[in-house]
Write a protein that holds these residues in place. Structure first.
Motif, PDB file in Angstrom:
ATOM      1  N   TYR A  18       0.795  -1.237   0.000  1.00 31.96           N
ATOM      2  CA  TYR A  18       0.000   0.000   0.000  1.00 31.96           C
ATOM      3  C   TYR A  18       0.828   1.289   0.000  1.00 31.96           C
ATOM      4  O   TYR A  18       0.270   2.359  -0.171  1.00 31.96           O
ATOM      5  CB  TYR A  18      -0.937   0.028   1.208  1.00 31.96           C
ATOM      6  N   GLY A  19       2.115   1.198   0.230  1.00 35.73           N
ATOM      7  CA  GLY A  19       2.943   2.396   0.326  1.00 35.73           C
ATOM      8  C   GLY A  19       3.005   2.881   1.768  1.00 35.73           C
ATOM      9  O   GLY A  19       2.404   2.303   2.665  1.00 35.73           O
ATOM     10  N   SER A  20       3.731   3.962   1.969  1.00 31.91           N
ATOM     11  CA  SER A  20       3.917   4.492   3.315  1.00 31.91           C
ATOM     12  C   SER A  20       3.027   5.718   3.533  1.00 31.91           C
ATOM     13  O   SER A  20       2.960   6.591   2.666  1.00 31.91           O
ATOM     14  CB  SER A  20       5.378   4.885   3.519  1.00 31.91           C
ATOM     15  N   PRO A  21       2.380   5.805   4.702  1.00 33.53           N
ATOM     16  CA  PRO A  21       1.576   6.998   4.979  1.00 33.53           C
ATOM     17  C   PRO A  21       2.437   8.252   5.086  1.00 33.53           C
ATOM     18  O   PRO A  21       1.946   9.362   4.893  1.00 33.53           O
ATOM     19  CB  PRO A  21       0.874   6.679   6.302  1.00 33.53           C
ATOM     20  N   ASP A  22       3.726   8.094   5.380  1.00 35.11           N
ATOM     21  CA  ASP A  22       4.626   9.245   5.490  1.00 35.11           C
ATOM     22  C   ASP A  22       4.854   9.910   4.134  1.00 35.11           C
ATOM     23  O   ASP A  22       5.232  11.076   4.066  1.00 35.11           O
ATOM     24  CB  ASP A  22       5.968   8.832   6.093  1.00 35.11           C
ATOM     25  N   ALA A  23       4.635   9.170   3.040  1.00 34.32           N
ATOM     26  CA  ALA A  23       4.839   9.719   1.705  1.00 34.32           C
ATOM     27  C   ALA A  23       3.639  10.538   1.222  1.00 34.32           C
ATOM     28  O   ALA A  23       3.726  11.213   0.207  1.00 34.32           O
ATOM     29  CB  ALA A  23       5.105   8.577   0.716  1.00 34.32           C
ATOM     30  N   LEU A  24       2.547  10.491   1.962  1.00 34.92           N
ATOM     31  CA  LEU A  24       1.349  11.230   1.560  1.00 34.92           C
ATOM     32  C   LEU A  24       1.485  12.712   1.898  1.00 34.92           C
ATOM     33  O   LEU A  24       2.092  13.069   2.899  1.00 34.92           O
ATOM     34  CB  LEU A  24       0.115  10.663   2.281  1.00 34.92           C
ATOM     35  N   PRO A  25       0.903  13.566   1.078  1.00 33.30           N
ATOM     36  CA  PRO A  25       0.952  15.013   1.366  1.00 33.30           C
ATOM     37  C   PRO A  25       0.079  15.365   2.569  1.00 33.30           C
ATOM     38  O   PRO A  25      -0.816  14.595   2.945  1.00 33.30           O
ATOM     39  CB  PRO A  25       0.415  15.650   0.086  1.00 33.30           C
ATOM     40  N   GLU A  26       0.329  16.528   3.136  1.00 32.71           N
ATOM     41  CA  GLU A  26      -0.458  17.015   4.271  1.00 32.71           C
ATOM     42  C   GLU A  26      -1.928  17.075   3.867  1.00 32.71           C
ATOM     43  O   GLU A  26      -2.266  17.489   2.772  1.00 32.71           O
ATOM     44  CB  GLU A  26       0.035  18.404   4.682  1.00 32.71           C
ATOM     45  N   GLY A  27      -2.794  16.629   4.748  1.00 31.06           N
ATOM     46  CA  GLY A  27      -4.222  16.601   4.461  1.00 31.06           C
ATOM     47  C   GLY A  27      -4.693  15.291   3.859  1.00 31.06           C
ATOM     48  O   GLY A  27      -5.881  15.065   3.716  1.00 31.06           O
TER      49      GLY A  27
ATOM     50  N   ARG B 250     -15.845   6.449  -2.384  1.00 31.29           N
ATOM     51  CA  ARG B 250     -14.607   5.728  -2.687  1.00 31.29           C
ATOM     52  C   ARG B 250     -14.900   4.236  -2.836  1.00 31.29           C
ATOM     53  O   ARG B 250     -15.805   3.697  -2.220  1.00 31.29           O
ATOM     54  CB  ARG B 250     -13.578   5.951  -1.585  1.00 31.29           C
ATOM     55  N   SER B 251     -14.089   3.583  -3.647  1.00 36.39           N
ATOM     56  CA  SER B 251     -14.281   2.150  -3.896  1.00 36.39           C
ATOM     57  C   SER B 251     -13.842   1.338  -2.676  1.00 36.39           C
ATOM     58  O   SER B 251     -13.141   1.840  -1.792  1.00 36.39           O
ATOM     59  CB  SER B 251     -13.473   1.711  -5.119  1.00 36.39           C
ATOM     60  N   LYS B 252     -14.227   0.086  -2.677  1.00 38.18           N
ATOM     61  CA  LYS B 252     -13.852  -0.823  -1.581  1.00 38.18           C
ATOM     62  C   LYS B 252     -12.330  -0.938  -1.486  1.00 38.18           C
ATOM     63  O   LYS B 252     -11.774  -0.960  -0.397  1.00 38.18           O
ATOM     64  CB  LYS B 252     -14.488  -2.199  -1.818  1.00 38.18           C
ATOM     65  N   ASP B 253     -11.652  -0.988  -2.633  1.00 44.44           N
ATOM     66  CA  ASP B 253     -10.189  -1.068  -2.642  1.00 44.44           C
ATOM     67  C   ASP B 253      -9.549   0.180  -2.048  1.00 44.44           C
ATOM     68  O   ASP B 253      -8.562   0.102  -1.327  1.00 44.44           O
ATOM     69  CB  ASP B 253      -9.661  -1.285  -4.063  1.00 44.44           C
ATOM     70  N   GLN B 254     -10.113   1.353  -2.366  1.00 44.46           N
ATOM     71  CA  GLN B 254      -9.585   2.599  -1.805  1.00 44.46           C
ATOM     72  C   GLN B 254      -9.774   2.642  -0.287  1.00 44.46           C
ATOM     73  O   GLN B 254      -8.877   3.054   0.438  1.00 44.46           O
ATOM     74  CB  GLN B 254     -10.268   3.809  -2.445  1.00 44.46           C
ATOM     75  N   LEU B 255     -10.928   2.189   0.182  1.00 44.35           N
ATOM     76  CA  LEU B 255     -11.184   2.174   1.627  1.00 44.35           C
ATOM     77  C   LEU B 255     -10.240   1.207   2.332  1.00 44.35           C
ATOM     78  O   LEU B 255      -9.709   1.500   3.406  1.00 44.35           O
ATOM     79  CB  LEU B 255     -12.642   1.803   1.907  1.00 44.35           C
ATOM     80  N   GLU B 256     -10.012   0.053   1.704  1.00 43.86           N
ATOM     81  CA  GLU B 256      -9.097  -0.945   2.271  1.00 43.86           C
ATOM     82  C   GLU B 256      -7.670  -0.386   2.349  1.00 43.86           C
ATOM     83  O   GLU B 256      -6.976  -0.562   3.352  1.00 43.86           O
ATOM     84  CB  GLU B 256      -9.113  -2.209   1.407  1.00 43.86           C
ATOM     85  N   ALA B 257      -7.252   0.310   1.301  1.00 46.11           N
ATOM     86  CA  ALA B 257      -5.912   0.904   1.279  1.00 46.11           C
ATOM     87  C   ALA B 257      -5.772   1.963   2.373  1.00 46.11           C
ATOM     88  O   ALA B 257      -4.742   2.036   3.049  1.00 46.11           O
ATOM     89  CB  ALA B 257      -5.615   1.504  -0.088  1.00 46.11           C
TER      90      ALA B 257
END
Length: 130
Positions: A59-68, A91-98
């Motif tokens: 899923y990647g790292s939450p630290d790589a996400l922009p503010e907000g 949002r799709s089920k996959d987006q919610l799961e991510a």
């Protein structure tokens, strides 16, 4: 009383709308992205790092996400036309799961940092999220 049936029909429609949007509202789903880090405190550091790394690879790292965009954060100026508690989440089920997985990763990181595990992510601890 010809208007009584119309009023009843409007009340039933409003109740159905509220119940349907409450099942998948944006605020509730956003709040479910926030995970308590204390649940990971009993897992040995090496095992927790392995679990976290598996999730990060997928899923990647939450630290790589922009503010907000970090787990549990809402954009400050987000327009919710039906109000804060009735904004449907499209949002799709996959987006919610991510998003839930990113919340788990964030909580795992907090547990590792708090316990000062070797291999814990470096960074400033957020006050109150330990």
């Amino acid at each position: 009383m010809p208007g009584t049936g119309r009023i009843v029909m409007l009340a039933v429609s409003a109740a159905a709308l509220v119940s349907l949007t409450a099942c998948a509202d944006m605020v509730g789903n956003t709040n479910r992205e926030v995970v308590s880090s204390t649940q990971f405190d009993n897992i040995p550091c090496k095992e927790l790092i392995s679990q976290r790394n598996t999730l990060v690879a997928r899923y990647g790292s939450p630290d790589a996400l922009p503010e907000g965009k970090k787990p549990g954060e809402r954009p400050y100026l987000k327009h919710e036309p039906l109000g804060a508690f009735l904004a449907p989440d499209f949002r799709s089920k996959d987006q919610l799961e991510a998003r839930k997985a990113l919340g788990r990763i964030d909580a795992m990181n907090h547990s590792l940092q708090r316990r000062q595990c070797e291999g814990a992510p470096k960074g400033r601890k957020k006050p109150g999220l330990g």
